[in-house]
Scaffold this motif. Structure first.
Motif, short mmCIF file in Angstrom:
data_model
loop_
_atom_site.label_atom_id
_atom_site.label_comp_id
_atom_site.label_asym_id
_atom_site.label_seq_id
_atom_site.Cartn_x
_atom_site.Cartn_y
_atom_site.Cartn_z
N SER A 3 22.14 33.30 64.61
CA SER A 3 23.19 33.67 65.62
C SER A 3 23.79 32.31 66.41
O SER A 3 22.88 31.30 66.55
CB SER A 3 22.57 34.78 66.68
OG SER A 3 21.95 34.12 67.44
N THR B 271 29.02 33.77 70.00
CA THR B 271 30.05 33.70 69.19
C THR B 271 30.24 34.17 67.99
O THR B 271 31.35 34.08 67.03
CB THR B 271 30.40 32.16 69.20
OG1 THR B 271 29.68 31.50 68.55
CG2 THR B 271 30.63 31.60 70.75
N GLY B 272 29.19 34.30 67.20
CA GLY B 272 29.02 34.75 65.86
C GLY B 272 27.76 34.43 65.31
O GLY B 272 26.66 34.29 65.68
N LYS B 273 27.83 34.31 63.95
CA LYS B 273 26.58 34.07 62.98
C LYS B 273 27.00 33.03 61.90
O LYS B 273 28.10 33.04 61.30
CB LYS B 273 26.35 35.48 62.38
CG LYS B 273 24.91 35.44 61.84
CD LYS B 273 24.46 36.96 61.94
CE LYS B 273 22.81 36.83 61.58
NZ LYS B 273 21.99 37.21 62.49
N GLU B 274 26.17 32.33 61.68
CA GLU B 274 26.28 31.36 60.45
C GLU B 274 25.49 31.74 58.97
O GLU B 274 24.41 32.40 59.34
CB GLU B 274 25.87 30.01 60.92
CG GLU B 274 24.61 29.66 60.84
CD GLU B 274 24.23 28.15 61.05
OE1 GLU B 274 24.94 27.51 61.59
OE2 GLU B 274 23.23 27.63 60.74
N ARG C 78 30.65 30.24 58.61
CA ARG C 78 30.17 30.87 59.90
C ARG C 78 31.27 32.20 60.08
O ARG C 78 32.39 32.10 59.70
CB ARG C 78 30.06 29.99 61.28
CG ARG C 78 31.62 29.30 61.35
CD ARG C 78 31.59 28.35 62.32
NE ARG C 78 31.55 28.85 63.82
CZ ARG C 78 31.12 28.25 64.64
NH1 ARG C 78 30.63 26.88 64.85
NH2 ARG C 78 31.00 28.64 66.01
N ASN C 79 30.76 33.40 60.89
CA ASN C 79 31.85 34.32 61.21
C ASN C 79 31.94 34.17 62.74
O ASN C 79 31.19 33.48 63.54
CB ASN C 79 31.53 35.46 60.81
CG ASN C 79 30.29 36.18 61.32
OD1 ASN C 79 29.91 35.97 62.54
ND2 ASN C 79 29.35 36.86 60.46
N ARG C 80 32.79 34.89 63.16
CA ARG C 80 33.29 34.56 64.64
C ARG C 80 33.30 36.20 65.21
O ARG C 80 33.79 37.15 64.39
CB ARG C 80 34.48 34.19 64.98
CG ARG C 80 34.69 32.54 64.61
CD ARG C 80 35.50 32.03 65.74
NE ARG C 80 35.04 30.56 65.66
CZ ARG C 80 34.33 30.21 66.82
NH1 ARG C 80 34.00 31.06 67.68
NH2 ARG C 80 34.12 28.88 66.99
N VAL C 81 32.96 36.40 66.42
CA VAL C 81 33.33 37.40 67.40
C VAL C 81 34.60 37.49 67.71
O VAL C 81 35.12 36.54 68.21
CB VAL C 81 32.14 37.35 68.53
CG1 VAL C 81 32.50 38.66 69.25
CG2 VAL C 81 30.79 37.41 68.24
#
Length: 184
Positions: free
Chosen positions: A142, A160-163, A168-171
């Protein structure tokens, strides 16, 4: 007499702490344009000159953040504009102790017995168009943003997201901002 003055000072400082209006704190609002332009150029070209500039920006941005967040922080409150409010048990104090190598989370007094979690102090190397170069990555991959207000006394942390291995993805919404006050 000295004891009375010390107790009075502690009571006044605690009252000031709880009177602080979180909404009035000033945290950085935007990624610096030089950072976003360099990340954009890096993502699209990855030439040597851009890579050197990005590495230089990473070093300075990360050093600045590290210098400002090392210390001991006491939890104040959480805020989420898009979420249903969840009340936290304020009877148990929460603390974060940040060193150059670890982030230690405590519930109750700061002691080994009350240590609830430890994370490595590690910056992510996954970049996207919205990267600020300072996101920390936890063991579960995370990504977390740590920001200090202009006074240096308050810390805001949010997920802020997950890699993953390559990106990476974003919230997109529902940021839960956790606020802390520096105590050491």
């Amino acid at each position: 007499m000295k004891k009375i003055l010390l107790i009075l000072m502690l009571l006044i400082s605690n009252h000031m702490l709880w009177c602080q209006d979180i909404d009035a704190l000033e945290f950085p609002k935007y990624i610096k344009s030089e950072v976003s332009q360099t990340v954009y150029a890096y993502i699209h070209s990855k030439n040597t000159e851009i890579t050197k500039k990005l590495d230089s920006l990473k070093a300075s941005e990360r050093k600045s953040l590290t210098d400002n967040i090392i210390g001991t922080w006491e939890y104040l409150e959480s805020e989420c504009n898009d979420c249903i409010a969840v009340k936290k048990d304020k009877s148990k104090k929460q603390y974060i102790q940040i060193t150059p190598h670890k982030i230690l989370f405590y519930e109750g007094k700061i002691s080994k017995k009350n240590l609830i979690k430890t994370e490595e102090f590690e910056f992510t190397n996954q970049l996207d168009m919205f990267s600020d170069l300072k996101n920390l990555v936890y063991a579960n991959k995370s990504l977390w943003s740590f920001n200090v207000d202009k006074t240096g006394k308050y810390l805001r942390i949010y997920w802020t997201g997950k890699e993953d291995k390559t990106s990476r993805n974003r919230v997109a919404s529902g940021f839960v901002f956790n606020y802390y006050q520096k105590i050491k």
